[in-house]
Design a protein around this motif. Structure first.
Motif, PDB file in Angstrom:
ATOM      1  N   VAL A 316       0.895  -1.226  -0.119  1.00 26.17           N
ATOM      2  CA  VAL A 316      -0.092  -0.054  -0.088  1.00 26.17           C
ATOM      3  C   VAL A 316       0.840   1.254   0.023  1.00 26.17           C
ATOM      4  N   MET A 317       1.802   1.267   0.668  1.00 26.82           N
ATOM      5  CA  MET A 317       2.660   2.424   0.760  1.00 26.82           C
ATOM      6  C   MET A 317       3.881   2.281  -0.188  1.00 26.82           C
ATOM      7  N   GLY A 318       3.972   1.514  -1.249  1.00 30.46           N
ATOM      8  CA  GLY A 318       4.957   1.215  -2.141  1.00 30.46           C
ATOM      9  C   GLY A 318       5.285   2.575  -3.171  1.00 30.46           C
ATOM     10  N   MET A 319       4.187   3.223  -3.571  1.00 32.62           N
ATOM     11  CA  MET A 319       4.582   4.380  -4.247  1.00 32.62           C
ATOM     12  C   MET A 319       4.931   5.583  -3.395  1.00 32.62           C
ATOM     13  N   ALA A 320       4.572   5.887  -2.241  1.00 37.81           N
ATOM     14  CA  ALA A 320       4.647   6.783  -1.250  1.00 37.81           C
ATOM     15  C   ALA A 320       6.182   6.794  -1.059  1.00 37.81           C
ATOM     16  N   ASN A 321       6.517   5.479  -0.805  1.00 38.67           N
ATOM     17  CA  ASN A 321       8.014   5.302  -0.379  1.00 38.67           C
ATOM     18  C   ASN A 321       8.864   5.663  -1.802  1.00 38.67           C
ATOM     19  N   ALA A 322       8.386   5.185  -2.441  1.00 37.33           N
ATOM     20  CA  ALA A 322       9.338   5.568  -4.058  1.00 37.33           C
ATOM     21  C   ALA A 322       9.630   7.154  -4.148  1.00 37.33           C
ATOM     22  N   GLN A 323       8.246   7.657  -3.789  1.00 37.15           N
ATOM     23  CA  GLN A 323       8.426   9.036  -3.824  1.00 37.15           C
ATOM     24  C   GLN A 323       9.747   9.742  -3.081  1.00 37.15           C
ATOM     25  N   ARG A 324       9.742   9.228  -1.992  1.00 34.20           N
ATOM     26  CA  ARG A 324      10.828   9.713  -0.973  1.00 34.20           C
ATOM     27  C   ARG A 324      12.272   9.250  -1.350  1.00 34.20           C
ATOM     28  N   TRP A 645      23.501  22.367  -4.500  1.00 38.07           N
ATOM     29  CA  TRP A 645      22.766  22.065  -5.657  1.00 38.07           C
ATOM     30  C   TRP A 645      23.375  22.508  -6.818  1.00 38.07           C
ATOM     31  N   PHE A 646      23.400  21.589  -7.593  1.00 35.19           N
ATOM     32  CA  PHE A 646      24.209  21.912  -8.752  1.00 35.19           C
ATOM     33  C   PHE A 646      23.362  22.661  -9.939  1.00 35.19           C
ATOM     34  N   ASN A 647      22.126  22.193 -10.035  1.00 35.11           N
ATOM     35  CA  ASN A 647      21.158  22.503 -11.080  1.00 35.11           C
ATOM     36  C   ASN A 647      19.980  23.572 -10.338  1.00 35.11           C
ATOM     37  N   ALA A 648      20.367  24.976 -10.504  1.00 39.84           N
ATOM     38  CA  ALA A 648      19.408  25.826  -9.818  1.00 39.84           C
ATOM     39  C   ALA A 648      17.800  25.771 -10.416  1.00 39.84           C
ATOM     40  N   GLN A 649      17.829  25.392 -11.515  1.00 37.04           N
ATOM     41  CA  GLN A 649      16.751  25.328 -12.346  1.00 37.04           C
ATOM     42  C   GLN A 649      15.610  24.044 -11.553  1.00 37.04           C
ATOM     43  N   ASP A 650      16.251  23.526 -10.799  1.00 37.31           N
ATOM     44  CA  ASP A 650      15.517  22.507 -10.144  1.00 37.31           C
ATOM     45  C   ASP A 650      14.898  22.919  -8.737  1.00 37.31           C
ATOM     46  N   THR A 651      13.743  23.303  -8.996  1.00 39.05           N
ATOM     47  CA  THR A 651      13.215  24.019  -7.827  1.00 39.05           C
ATOM     48  C   THR A 651      11.605  23.346  -7.453  1.00 39.05           C
ATOM     49  N   THR A 652      11.345  22.188  -7.765  1.00 40.12           N
ATOM     50  CA  THR A 652      10.173  21.161  -7.555  1.00 40.12           C
ATOM     51  C   THR A 652      10.208  21.090  -5.739  1.00 40.12           C
ATOM     52  N   PRO A 653       9.179  21.616  -5.390  1.00 36.67           N
ATOM     53  CA  PRO A 653       9.248  21.235  -3.781  1.00 36.67           C
ATOM     54  C   PRO A 653       9.332  19.880  -3.426  1.00 36.67           C
ATOM     55  N   ALA A 654       9.837  19.563  -2.262  1.00 39.43           N
ATOM     56  CA  ALA A 654       9.992  18.119  -1.859  1.00 39.43           C
ATOM     57  C   ALA A 654       8.617  17.361  -1.429  1.00 39.43           C
ATOM     58  N   PRO A 655       8.467  16.109  -1.479  1.00 39.22           N
ATOM     59  CA  PRO A 655       7.454  15.449  -0.972  1.00 39.22           C
ATOM     60  C   PRO A 655       7.122  15.439   0.505  1.00 39.22           C
ATOM     61  N   THR A 656       6.110  15.470   0.935  1.00 41.11           N
ATOM     62  CA  THR A 656       5.735  15.769   2.409  1.00 41.11           C
ATOM     63  C   THR A 656       4.273  15.080   2.566  1.00 41.11           C
ATOM     64  N   PRO A 657       3.948  14.744   3.708  1.00 41.07           N
ATOM     65  CA  PRO A 657       2.527  14.172   4.057  1.00 41.07           C
ATOM     66  C   PRO A 657       1.724  14.947   3.862  1.00 41.07           C
ATOM     67  N   ILE A 658       0.478  14.764   3.137  1.00 37.48           N
ATOM     68  CA  ILE A 658      -0.808  15.559   2.978  1.00 37.48           C
ATOM     69  C   ILE A 658      -1.292  15.725   4.297  1.00 37.48           C
ATOM     70  N   ALA A 659      -1.564  16.683   4.453  1.00 37.51           N
ATOM     71  CA  ALA A 659      -2.682  17.156   5.846  1.00 37.51           C
ATOM     72  C   ALA A 659      -3.776  16.393   5.836  1.00 37.51           C
ATOM     73  N   GLY A 660      -4.361  15.927   6.888  1.00 39.88           N
ATOM     74  CA  GLY A 660      -5.440  15.085   7.074  1.00 39.88           C
ATOM     75  C   GLY A 660      -5.262  13.582   6.495  1.00 39.88           C
ATOM     76  N   CYS A 661      -4.285  13.100   6.021  1.00 38.52           N
ATOM     77  CA  CYS A 661      -4.121  11.857   5.634  1.00 38.52           C
ATOM     78  C   CYS A 661      -3.668  10.910   6.800  1.00 38.52           C
ATOM     79  N   THR A 662      -4.246   9.759   7.009  1.00 41.84           N
ATOM     80  CA  THR A 662      -3.904   8.994   8.132  1.00 41.84           C
ATOM     81  C   THR A 662      -3.219   7.793   7.369  1.00 41.84           C
ATOM     82  N   TYR A 663      -1.795   7.916   7.124  1.00 42.39           N
ATOM     83  CA  TYR A 663      -0.951   7.135   6.405  1.00 42.39           C
ATOM     84  C   TYR A 663      -0.829   5.642   7.249  1.00 42.39           C
TER      85      TYR A 663
END
Length: 696
Positions: A316-324, A645-663
């Motif tokens: 069940v947490m396979g994709m979320a762990n892959a994001q991390r 941080w080599f590539n300053a164009q890489d500005t995508t925020p990091a993954p973090t838990p969704i508020a209100g989700c009980t994982y």
């Protein structure tokens, strides 16, 4: 270290014979040409009637002789370019080669220093803690460490290895490497005393829990003590002196951070990892940096951090762990792609021993395609742009990966061929005397690996053995786990204490190790050092390169292994790669692979819902960066070190838990209940597409 069977084959070629090395003395901060020293000698006149002057002249003459005896050998053996294409003479305060990775001061001379900044065999090295030791290197290598130029690339470990300021040629240079296993990712059989102190500890997770509760002994600070002492600068110097030229350093993701109730000692090992990189720079050793642990575990082995369950791309947490996991790979890539580090770390192993039999072939391949796109989105494509990307064969064998990611930019296939975990009794004798037949049938079995490696270098590209050992049986304290069982048909006690091994046993192991070296060609022995147990001895001696080197069952010159297997009876690799394999023409075109292995997948194995319904994280977190060490020159001025941080164009925020989700528990979610839609649509889903491509 693998704890599952991994069968496969290899071969090698002969490098040039090393030059006999003269004594290389440390270079003082003095002129490289002793022109101002010869002046006084030629101006000395006939002896004076004054006795003090006579004494002075005699003393001066002696001094001149001594100076010439020191300066000339240093010039011709250390400073003067090597015959096989080393760097030109280096003056202090400058860098050579294709880059200036130093202080940014160009060719200006730095202030005088009383410390030697380079030296060879017999020179005295002063470590950071103030201790000193003698550098023993009979192969013509030099160390280089200038406090005014901490990112210098002039060092080389031996005469047949190019200095760090010259490119590594994967077709013609041989990787003679060793792992620094068990240093930053703890394993019971490598550091048995730590686990023996805490009965019930079977992996770093359980060890950390028990340690943290033991505040009287220092709690988790005991792990930092291990970081400080298990491998030292003297080890890196000894590795260079042993004729080796690469190390593979397994690292944990918790060097960056940890989440939730994970018990790791977080954000602590990184400064020691960077210190290790600087030691390798000092001795000219190149590094294959390997991410050994993945959130949720990629293989359920103890060396993934926590044994028991695979929760990466599985459950069940396979994709979320892959994001991390992707985010940790991103952070490490950003750091090691910086000009200060990219020549020291030419290879990044992104996952150690992902278990394809659990995760699924198509799923793990799709993830590798996505990780490749992300990494090359950061670094750009083509030779010199970021590290080679190394993937493990997932215990499927080399042939299963033929043609995967054809057209990609600088990919490496890593296999871990071990005899120890094949499950058989392994009772064929190792001690068959000290003659040509030493080792019995074991060397011949190792030589059969050559075919697979040679074939893979043509069918896939750069292929190496990231782990192997002298363990022909599975004997060793905690080798198969703290509560593991052995399949060996003999008496394991014979193999847990090397002090009584016969000359025939050592000769057999020597030939066995050399056969493996010859068959694999490019390799990293697992591992450099095994710690002593509570009994005060190394109880897995077949797995310690250092112990074998010092006691006669590992070669003192690894090139002596060339030819052990004799003429190849299978495919012969012609020592060439297609241009795209090494970043040349055509590198970076993987359209077919992306279509064949889409990511995200539709389903994960053993998961009760489609991927679109599984919990994910949101891309609204703060981006973490890895810090570089801070240096000041001899005038007290700070030295530029990059921002991580080599590539300053890489500005995508990091993954973090969704508020209100009980994982569900990300380490125990294979049979968990799939949470509601809040965990999927509660925010901006962390992207699986690559960041903006670097403008080059």
């Amino acid at each position: 270290m693998a704890s599952d069977a991994a069968a496969s084959p290899r071969e090698s070629y002969l490098q040039s014979t090393p030059n006999d090395s003269a004594t290389n003395l440390a270079v003082k901060n003095e002129p490289y040409i002793d022109e101002d020293l010869t002046g006084p000698a030629t101006s000395v006149k006939a002896k004076s009637k004054r006795r003090p002057l006579l004494i002075f002249l005699i003393a001066l003459a002696v001094l001149i002789v001594v100076v010439l005896a020191v300066i000339l050998p240093v010039y011709f053996t250390v400073i003067k370019p090597k015959n096989n294409g080393s760097s030109p003479p280096v003056k202090q305060g400058t860098t050579t080669g294709p880059h200036n990775n130093g202080t940014g001061t160009g060719g200006t001379t730095t202030p005088p220093s009383t410390e030697a900044i380079t030296g060879g065999d017999g020179s005295t090295i002063k470590a950071a803690d103030g201790s000193t030791f003698q550098y023993n290197n009979k192969f013509g290598g030099i160390w280089y460490s200038d406090p005014n130029d901490p990112y210098n690339l002039n060092a080389y470990p031996n005469s047949w290895t190019p200095p760090l300021n010259q490119s590594w040629n994967f077709a013609t240079n041989r990787m003679l490497g060793v792992n620094l296993g068990g240093w930053f990712v703890l394993e019971p059989f490598i550091s048995p005393a730590l686990f023996q102190k805490y009965p019930g500890a079977t992996d770093e997770w359980s060890l950390s829990v028990l340690m943290a509760a033991d505040t009287a002994s220092g709690g988790l600070s005991q792990i930092e003590d291990h970081y400080k002492t298990f491998i030292t600068e003297a080890d890196i110097a000894e590795i260079a002196g042993a004729g080796l030229n690469w190390v593979r350093i397994p690292i944990p993701y918790w060097a960056i951070d940890k989440w939730g109730d994970e018990p790791w000692l977080e954000k602590t090992s990184w400064k020691y990892i960077v210190q290790a990189l600087q030691w390798c720079r000092k001795y000219g050793i190149r590094v294959k940096l390997d991410l050994h642990t993945i959130p949720g575990s990629q293989n359920a082995y103890n060396h993934s951090g926590k044994g028991g369950q695979v929760n990466f791309l599985h459950g069940v947490m396979g994709m979320a762990n892959a994001q991390r996991a992707l985010n940790y790979m991103r952070i490490i890539t950003q750091f090691i792609s910086q000009p200060e580090w990219k020549e020291v770390v030419p290879i990044f192993g992104i996952i150690n021993e992902a278990l394809a039999t659990t995760i699924g072939d198509d799923v793990i391949r799709g993830f590798y395609v996505d990780a490749y796109n992300m990494i090359r989105g950061i670094t750009g494509t083509g030779e010199g742009n970021g590290p080679y990307i190394s993937i493990h064969d997932s215990f499927e064998g080399l042939t299963r990966w033929a043609g995967f990611l054809s057209g990609s930019d600088r990919m490496i296939l890593d296999q871990h061929p071990y005899f120890a975990f094949r499950g058989g009794p392994a009772t064929e004798p190792m001690d068959t005397g000290v003659g040509p037949g030493a080792g019995g049938t074991w060397p011949e079995q190792a030589c059969q690996w050559a075919e697979g490696f040679n074939t893979s270098r043509t069918a896939f590209g750069v292929t190496l053995a990231g782990e192997w050992s002298n363990g022909y049986n599975d004997c060793g304290l905690f080798l198969t786990g703290v509560n593991g069982r052995q399949s060996y048909g003999g008496n394991c006690a014979d193999w847990r204490d090397s002090t009584n091994w016969s000359a025939g046993t050592k000769a057999g192991l020597m030939r066995f190790s050399m056969a493996q070296m010859d068959a694999m060609r490019d390799y990293f022995f697992w591992t450099w050092k095994i710690g002593t147990s509570a009994a005060g001895i190394v109880e897995s001696p077949l797995w310690s390169y250092q112990l074998g080197l010092r006691n006669g069952w590992m070669p003192t010159d690894p090139r002596a292994a060339v030819g052990t297997c004799g003429a190849s009876t299978g495919p012969i690799w012609d020592q060439t790669f297609q241009p795209w394999m090494t970043g040349g023409v055509g590198a970076g075109n993987i359209g077919a692979a992306a279509a064949t292995y889409p990511y995200p997948p539709v389903l994960l194995p053993d998961t009760p819902a489609a991927v679109v319904d599984l919990p994910l994280y949101t891309a609204t977190g703060t981006i973490a960066t890895l810090p570089a060490p801070t240096y000041t020159d001899t005038n007290g001025k700070p030295i530029a070190a990059g921002n991580g941080w080599f590539n300053a164009q890489d500005t995508t925020p990091a993954p973090t838990p969704i508020a209100g989700c009980t994982y569900p528990d990300p380490w125990d979610a294979v049979n968990a209940v799939v949470p509601g839609p809040t965990c999927v649509g509660g925010g901006i889903v962390a992207s699986v597409t690559p960041p903006p491509r670097r403008a080059l």
